[in-house]
Enzyme design. Structure first.
Site, PDB file in Angstrom:
ATOM      1  N   ARG A  10       0.886  -1.163   0.000  1.00 41.85           N
ATOM      2  CA  ARG A  10       0.000   0.000   0.000  1.00 41.85           C
ATOM      3  C   ARG A  10       0.925   1.215   0.000  1.00 41.85           C
ATOM      4  NH1 ARG A  10      -5.472   0.913   1.586  1.00 41.85           N
ATOM      5  NH2 ARG A  10      -5.833   2.879   2.675  1.00 41.85           N
ATOM      6  N   HIS A  24      -6.967   1.247  -6.978  1.00 42.69           N
ATOM      7  CA  HIS A  24      -7.291   0.455  -5.787  1.00 42.69           C
ATOM      8  C   HIS A  24      -8.056  -0.787  -6.261  1.00 42.69           C
ATOM      9  CE1 HIS A  24      -7.744  -0.619  -1.759  1.00 42.69           C
ATOM     10  NE2 HIS A  24      -8.372   0.430  -1.245  1.00 42.69           N
ATOM     11  N   GLN A  62     -10.238  -3.063  -3.792  1.00 45.62           N
ATOM     12  CA  GLN A  62     -11.511  -2.452  -3.414  1.00 45.62           C
ATOM     13  C   GLN A  62     -12.546  -2.662  -4.516  1.00 45.62           C
ATOM     14  OE1 GLN A  62     -12.560  -0.657  -0.474  1.00 45.62           O
ATOM     15  NE2 GLN A  62     -14.469  -1.112  -1.541  1.00 45.62           N
ATOM     16  N   ASP A 102     -17.018   8.440  -2.037  1.00 45.57           N
ATOM     17  CA  ASP A 102     -15.805   8.294  -1.236  1.00 45.57           C
ATOM     18  C   ASP A 102     -15.563   9.624  -0.533  1.00 45.57           C
ATOM     19  OD1 ASP A 102     -13.437   7.384  -0.136  1.00 45.57           O
ATOM     20  OD2 ASP A 102     -12.326   7.303  -2.021  1.00 45.57           O
ATOM     21  N   CYS A 161     -16.546   3.069   0.067  1.00 48.00           N
ATOM     22  CA  CYS A 161     -15.388   2.212   0.348  1.00 48.00           C
ATOM     23  C   CYS A 161     -14.893   2.342   1.783  1.00 48.00           C
ATOM     24  CB  CYS A 161     -14.259   2.507  -0.631  1.00 48.00           C
ATOM     25  SG  CYS A 161     -13.767   4.239  -0.681  1.00 48.00           S
ATOM     26  N   ARG A 190     -14.167  -7.222   1.166  1.00 50.10           N
ATOM     27  CA  ARG A 190     -12.724  -7.070   0.962  1.00 50.10           C
ATOM     28  C   ARG A 190     -12.017  -8.377   1.319  1.00 50.10           C
ATOM     29  NH1 ARG A 190     -10.176  -2.106   1.118  1.00 50.10           N
ATOM     30  NH2 ARG A 190      -8.333  -3.376   0.694  1.00 50.10           N
TER      31      ARG A 190
END
Length: 316
Positions: free
Chosen positions: A112, A139, A142, A234, A274, A302
Site C-alpha cells: 500500500r 485500488h 476495493q 468516497d 469504500c 474485501r
C-alpha cells in the site's frame, strides 16, 4: 467451482497492479471464486498452508491490513505486517532491492503505497506475486470487493448502472475499469477540476466498447443518478490532501449523497462507500445508516475478494 478455477487458474504467479492487467473473463472469474469462498469457507482451508505474505504499508490502513491478514490466516498461511518505518526502504534502500530481498523470504507481497510507478518497480524486481493494496492511481482490491457486492445483490453485471459521486480518485479509477470490463454502465459526476484522469477514462471507454457498457462523465449529480442501481461515493479529502480540505469542502458541497439525491435514482437503488466515511460531508447519516446502505457488506467483501486474489496468484 470448476468454472471459477478455469477462469483463474492461469493467474498463478502473476501480479495484480491494476484490474486491466487481467482479462474480463479473469475478473469475473475472481468475483465468482470470491463468492464461492464466502459461501464455502471450509473448502479452501489450508490451501495456502506454509505460505507467507509480506504486507508493506507506506500508507496507514484498517480494512486493507486486517482483511489481508485474516485472509491469509483463513487460507492456512501467514501474513507479516511490514511498516515502511521499520524497513530499510524508510531509510533509502531502493524498492527494487527490497523486492529482490523479500522474494527470497516470502511467497507474495502486498503493498500500500503512493505513486503507482513505485509498485511497478517493485513488481519488476520481485520474483513473487505483487498485489496492489492501494496506490495513488488505483485500488483494484476495493473494486473487486465492490463487484462482488453487486454480484451478490443482482446476480449479474450487464445492464446495471453504477454512479460514482465525488472525487475522480484511485477508487473511482479502478471502479470505472471494473465496470467497463464486466459490462456495467458507469457514470461519474464531479465538479470541474476533480474529474478522473483522462487517460484512464479513455482506457475504460475502449474496454466498454467491447462489453457494450456506457462510460459517462458529467458535472450534474442530479442528472447522473437517474435510473441508477447503485450510488457510490468516497471521502472528499483523501490521505495526503489535508491541506486542500477547506477548498474541497467548498467544491463538493453540491455532491453530497443524501436522501434527496437518492430519491432521484431507482426505488431500489443501493448506496455504496469504500470507507472510512465522513457523515455530514460526502454522505448524510440518514443514507449511510439507512436501509439502502450496503457499505458493511462491501467492507466484509474485501476479505473474500482478497482471498480469491491470494488463492489464484499464490497457490502452488
Amino acid at each position: 467451482m470448476t468454472i471459477n478455477l478455469l477462469a483463474t487458474q492461469h493467474l498463478a504467479g502473476m501480479d495484480l497492479l491494476q484490474l486491466a492487467d487481467f482479462s474480463s473473463e479473469s475478473i469475473e472469474g475472481l468475483v465468482r471464486l470470491a463468492d464461492d469462498m464466502k459461501k464455502n469457507k471450509g473448502n479452501y482451508a489450508n490451501s495456502l498452508q506454509g505460505q507467507i505474505l509480506g504486507m508493506i504499508f507506506e500508507k496507514s490502513s484498517t480494512r486493507t491490513r486486517v482483511s489481508f491478514e485474516a485472509a491469509m490466516l483463513q487460507l492456512g498461511g501467514h501474513a507479516m505486517f511490514l511498516s515502511s518505518n521499520d524497513l530499510q526502504i524508510g531509510r533509502g534502500e531502493t524498492i527494487e532491492d527490497t523486492g529482490q530481498v523479500l522474494s527470497g523470504y516470502l511467497d507474495g507481497i502486498m503493498i500500500r503505497t503512493h505513486h503507482h510507478s513505485r509498485i511497478e518497480a517493485l513488481a519488476e524486481a520481485a520474483s513473487i506475486p505483487v498485489i496492489n493494496g492501494l496506490t495513488d492511481a488505483y485500488h483494484p482490491c476495493q473494486a473487486l470487493a465492490d463487484l462482488l457486492t453487486v454480484y451478490e445483490l443482482k446476480g449479474k453485471f450487464k445492464g446495471q448502472k453504477l454512479v460514482y459521486v465525488g472525487d475522480g480518485n484511485n477508487v473511482a479509477h479502478s471502479l470505472m475499469i471494473g465496470c467497463a470490463m464486466t459490462g456495467m454502465n458507469f457514470t461519474l459526476t464531479a465538479p470541474a477540476g476533480y474529474e478522473p484522469a483522462s487517460e484512464i477514462v479513455e482506457k475504460a471507454k475502449e474496454m466498454a466498447a467491447r462489453t457494450k457498457a456506457k462510460i459517462e462523465i458529467t458535472a450534474d449529480p442530479c442528472e447522473a443518478v437517474k435510473e441508477a442501481d447503485f450510488i457510490y461515493t468516497d471521502v472528499w479529502t483523501s490521505m495526503g490532501q489535508e491541506e486542500e480540505a477547506k477548498e474541497r469542502l467548498k467544491a463538493f458541497a453540491a455532491y453530497q449523497v443524501n436522501d434527496q439525491l437518492m430519491s432521484l435514482a431507482k426505488a431500489d437503488c443501493k448506496f455504496m462507500h469504500c470507507l472510512p466515511a465522513h457523515r455530514g460531508e460526502e454522505v448524510s447519516a440518514s443514507v449511510m445508516d439507512g436501509a439502502a446502505s450496503v457499505v458493511f457488506q462491501q467492507a466484509e467483501n474485501r476479505l473474500h475478494a482478497q482471498k480469491a486474489v491470494l488463492y489464484s496468484l499464490m497457490k502452488k
